[in-house]
Scaffold this active site. Structure first.
Site, PDB file in Angstrom:
ATOM      1  N   CYS A 137       0.826  -1.204   0.000  1.00  0.00           N
ATOM      2  CA  CYS A 137       0.000   0.000   0.000  1.00  0.00           C
ATOM      3  C   CYS A 137       0.864   1.259   0.000  1.00  0.00           C
ATOM      4  CB  CYS A 137      -0.936  -0.002   1.213  1.00  0.00           C
ATOM      5  SG  CYS A 137      -1.976   1.456   1.301  1.00  0.00           S
ATOM      6  N   CYS A 140      -0.479   4.114   2.157  1.00  0.00           N
ATOM      7  CA  CYS A 140      -0.225   3.951   3.593  1.00  0.00           C
ATOM      8  C   CYS A 140       1.247   4.212   3.927  1.00  0.00           C
ATOM      9  CB  CYS A 140      -0.558   2.525   4.044  1.00  0.00           C
ATOM     10  SG  CYS A 140      -2.050   1.824   3.346  1.00  0.00           S
ATOM     11  N   ASP A 141       2.160   3.686   3.117  1.00  0.00           N
ATOM     12  CA  ASP A 141       3.565   3.621   3.536  1.00  0.00           C
ATOM     13  C   ASP A 141       4.525   4.475   2.711  1.00  0.00           C
ATOM     14  OD1 ASP A 141       2.782   1.771   5.474  1.00  0.00           O
ATOM     15  OD2 ASP A 141       3.014   0.090   4.101  1.00  0.00           O
TER      16      ASP A 141
END
Ligand code: NAP
Length: 308
Positions: A137, A140-141
């Site tokens: 992701c 997200c990261d």
């Protein structure tokens, strides 16, 4: 195994969608029962730091965020059963759900929040380094890869979107694709081909992710020549598709071609009284905060359905 009484609301899933649905149902005095699966917490349990969930000024580890949600659910008196649902009958009300342990329960309404799973390459090194430079992701990261060179695996819309997104942080993004042609839409391709930070490793598959404590590179194999090469990088984003956890609902709810539960924008499924929330019905955003939001919608709609 005991046959349980009929519940007003049964929630299936213990990610942020399921927990949020349970919180709302409990506060509406619907005494929900939540089947959380054997491992509680959903996809955030394998996420290192979460920096985009509102209310946490500092990054919060995914498992800690889920633990907080679990405590909130417990405080509100939700009955959580750590069993997965293996069979459902939505043909008539009350609906019947059966768990992997053979427990049966009846429900006046159901919130399906079983989530989705990223498809992984299946390499032992990928599993070992997940959360240590290996992610599925970018939203997200990606932020954690400022100034680093990263690799994106895949050639679909998600891979190319993630590659473009990652150029905001990474110094270079190499898309590793197993063919010499992308599956992604022409518009996305145009965007990627014109971005000087994005390069391509065509006809290559990842044989191994290198590194012990954290990812330091990938070993690639040319599928046409068999030649091996190593590409140093600080992060590996696997974007080869997601699979919703909806097999148990096949034939019971309308699913789209990819298996996501079809909803009508108000969390309602093809069966009145059955609602869906989170990644099992959302192939587009796949964010914990969106899952929580749709979990709230599903519980409010269930409450309205029961009142009506
Ligand atoms: P996808 O379209 O199925 O693409 C998966 C990609 O991963 C393909 O390029 C595939 O290669 C590759 N792949 C699959 N298994 C692999 C393996 N084991 N090793 C190496 N490569 C592998 O999946 P997605 O990109 O996640 O998209 C999912 C759906 O959401 C699609 O329908 C997509 O159109 C849609 N979506 C749309 C948008 C948009 O409209 N903006 C944005 C995001 C997603 P091959 O090409 O060789 O099969």
């Amino acid at each position: 195994m005991p046959e349980l009484e009929t519940r007003k609301v049964v929630v299936v899933g213990s990610g942020s969608a399921g927990y949020t649905a349970a919180i709302y149902a409990a506060r509406a005095d619907l005494q929900p029962l939540l089947f959380g699966g054997v491992a509680l917490g959903g996809q955030l349990m394998i996420t290192s730091d979460v920096e985009n969930f509102p209310g946490f000024p500092e990054p919060v580890p995914g498992p800690e965020l889920m633990d907080r949600m679990a405590k909130q659910v417990a405080r509100l008196g939700v009955q959580v059963v750590q069993e997965g649902v293996s069979k459902v009958d939505f043909a008539k009300r009350p609906f019947r759900l059966e768990t992997t342990e053979g427990r049966a329960v009846f429900a006046e309404s159901v919130v399906v929040a079983t989530g989705a799973e990223a498809q992984w390459l299946g390499l032992p090194s990928e599993k070992r380094l997940r959360g240590k430079g290996v992610s599925a992701c970018a939203t997200c990261d990606g932020f954690f890869f400022k100034g680093k060179e990263v690799v994106v695996v895949g050639g679909g819309d998600v891979a190319i979107e993630e590659a473009c997104f990652l150029t905001h942080f990474a110094s270079k993004v190499t898309v590793v694709h197993r063919r010499s042609e992308l599956r992604a839409s022409k518009a996305l391709q145009k965007c990627a081909f014109s971005n000087p930070k994005i390069g391509f490793a065509w006809d290559r598959v990842v044989e191994e992710i290198l590194g012990t404590e954290k990812a330091t590179g990938v070993r690639l194999k040319n599928v046409k020549t068999g030649a091996l090469e190593e590409l140093p990088c600080g992060g590996v984003f696997v974007a080869i598709g997601h699979k919703p956890n909806t097999d148990v609902f096949k034939g019971q709810l309308d699913l789209d071609e990819a298996g996501y539960v079809k909803t009508d924008g108000r969390a309602r499924t093809s069966v009145p009284g059955v609602f869906a929330a989170g990644d099992c019905m959302d192939s587009r955003y796949r964010q914990a905060v969106v899952a929580a939001g749709t979990g709230c919608m599903a519980a409010l709609e269930a409450e309205r359905f029961l009142a009506g």
